[in-house]
Design an enzyme around this catalytic site. Structure first.
Site, short mmCIF file in Angstrom:
data_model
loop_
_atom_site.label_atom_id
_atom_site.label_comp_id
_atom_site.label_asym_id
_atom_site.label_seq_id
_atom_site.Cartn_x
_atom_site.Cartn_y
_atom_site.Cartn_z
N SER A 144 0.84 -1.20 0.00
CA SER A 144 0.00 0.00 0.00
C SER A 144 0.87 1.24 0.00
O SER A 144 1.90 1.28 0.70
CB SER A 144 -0.90 0.01 1.24
OG SER A 144 -1.53 1.28 1.36
N TYR A 159 -4.28 -1.10 9.87
CA TYR A 159 -4.17 -1.52 8.45
C TYR A 159 -2.78 -1.19 7.91
O TYR A 159 -2.07 -2.05 7.38
CB TYR A 159 -5.24 -0.78 7.62
CG TYR A 159 -5.09 -0.91 6.12
CD1 TYR A 159 -5.66 -1.98 5.43
CD2 TYR A 159 -4.40 0.05 5.37
CE1 TYR A 159 -5.53 -2.09 4.05
CE2 TYR A 159 -4.27 -0.05 4.00
CZ TYR A 159 -4.84 -1.13 3.34
OH TYR A 159 -4.70 -1.23 1.98
#
Ligand SMILES: NC(=O)c1ccc[n+]([C@@H]2O[C@H](COP(=O)([O-])OP(=O)(O)OC[C@H]3O[C@@H](n4cnc5c(N)ncnc54)[C@H](OP(=O)(O)O)[C@@H]3O)[C@@H](O)[C@H]2O)c1
Length: 258
Positions: A144, A159
């Site tokens: 990410s 996350y």
């Protein structure tokens, strides 16, 4: 893994929609046969039919929850039964959530950790010995762009910190696997227009700031087609106007004397 991809075999997780489906299509467009995985069987089968019809490759849909070790073993076994080998793994299945840490349910930590970290590491472990024997392979992982932020984006710290850990693991894995001709690539996409981001508040309010999957598809194509002795270890493709970070100190971007 070199330039010739026709007839290679890939597993793509989380491929019923979003980035995973786009990447499965990218692999198929290069002549790669596929096993695609996700939890819900219906959308997965539809994606498999659509990709097979469009690109003329063989696509096997396997319902699989990447948080479950038995499901991962079944995914690998069924792929080997059908295709006899696994050349490429695209680890993509992932979930997100948006909470201030003090309000985040403890169950949510486990869901994120089992999907976005353990799911990736376990599946790599299950395919790696065959790749070592073949002395070739490509392991592409959806990390990410949020891992580029320091401090991590507010309300996404569980996350994002799991993705930071995953990114560190993958860089280490590259060193361990390079002598076997196996490539390990982390993709660090910015905020992309998918169901996952559709569920997040604030971050995606201004949809003009969202990326489509196109740049990520190009990044995967690049990773799979570089010369055999090159490994794109990390590819970051982030939004020109990234929604992750609003300016912390909202002064204008100019020299104070001007
Ligand atoms: N979208 C973004 O802005 C963005 C940015 C950076 C990184 N990423 C990463 O990119 C990956 C894909 O995200 P996306 O935006 O494409 O999400 P998405 O549109 O929500 O799609 C997620 C896919 O993963 C599958 N999935 C979810 N949980 C699963 C599980 N436990 N087992 C198996 N499959 C599962 C879903 O199918 P089922 O629900 O049927 O299982 C679906 O096919 C994720 O790892 C995410 O962290 C996304």
């Amino acid at each position: 893994m070199g330039q010739e991809l026709k007839g290679k075999v890939a597993i793509v997780t989380g491929a019923s929609r979003g980035i995973g489906k786009a990447l499965a299509s990218t692999c198929a467009s290069l002549g790669v046969n596929l096993t695609i995985a996700a939890r819900q069987d219906g959308p997965l089968r539809e994606a498999a039919d659509e990709i097979a019809k469009k690109y003329g490759v063989s696509v096997l849909p396997i319902a699989c929850d990447v948080t479950k070790l038995e499901d991962l073993k079944n995914l690998v076994d069924k792929t080997k039964e059908k295709f006899g080998k696994i050349d490429i793994l695209v680890n993509n299945a992932g979930v997100s959530s948006q909470y201030p840490f003090c309000e985040q349910p403890i169950d949510d930590f486990e869901r994120l950790a089992h999907t976005n970290y353990l799911g990736y590491v376990r599946l790599i472990r299950l395919v790696i010995n065959d790749m070592v024997k073949q002395r070739s392979g490509a392991i592409i992982n959806m990390v990410s762009g949020s891992t580029l932020c320091d401090p991590l984006p507010r309300n996404f710290i569980v996350y994002s910190s799991l993705k930071v850990g995953l990114r560190a693991f993958l860089k280490g894995l590259f060193w361990e696997l390079r002598d076997y001709g196996i490539k390990v690539t982390s993709l660090l996409p910015g905020v992309t227009d998918t169901d996952l981001t559709g569920k997040l508040k604030e971050v995606t309010q201004d949809s003009s700031r969202l990326m489509s999957t196109e740049a990520i598809e190009n990044a995967v194509k690049f990773a799979l087609t570089v010369p055999a002795n090159v490994c794109p270890l990390e590819i970051s493709v982030i939004n020109q106007q990234t929604p992750w970070t609003a300016p912390v100190i909202p002064f204008e971007q100019k020299h104070p004397d001007k």
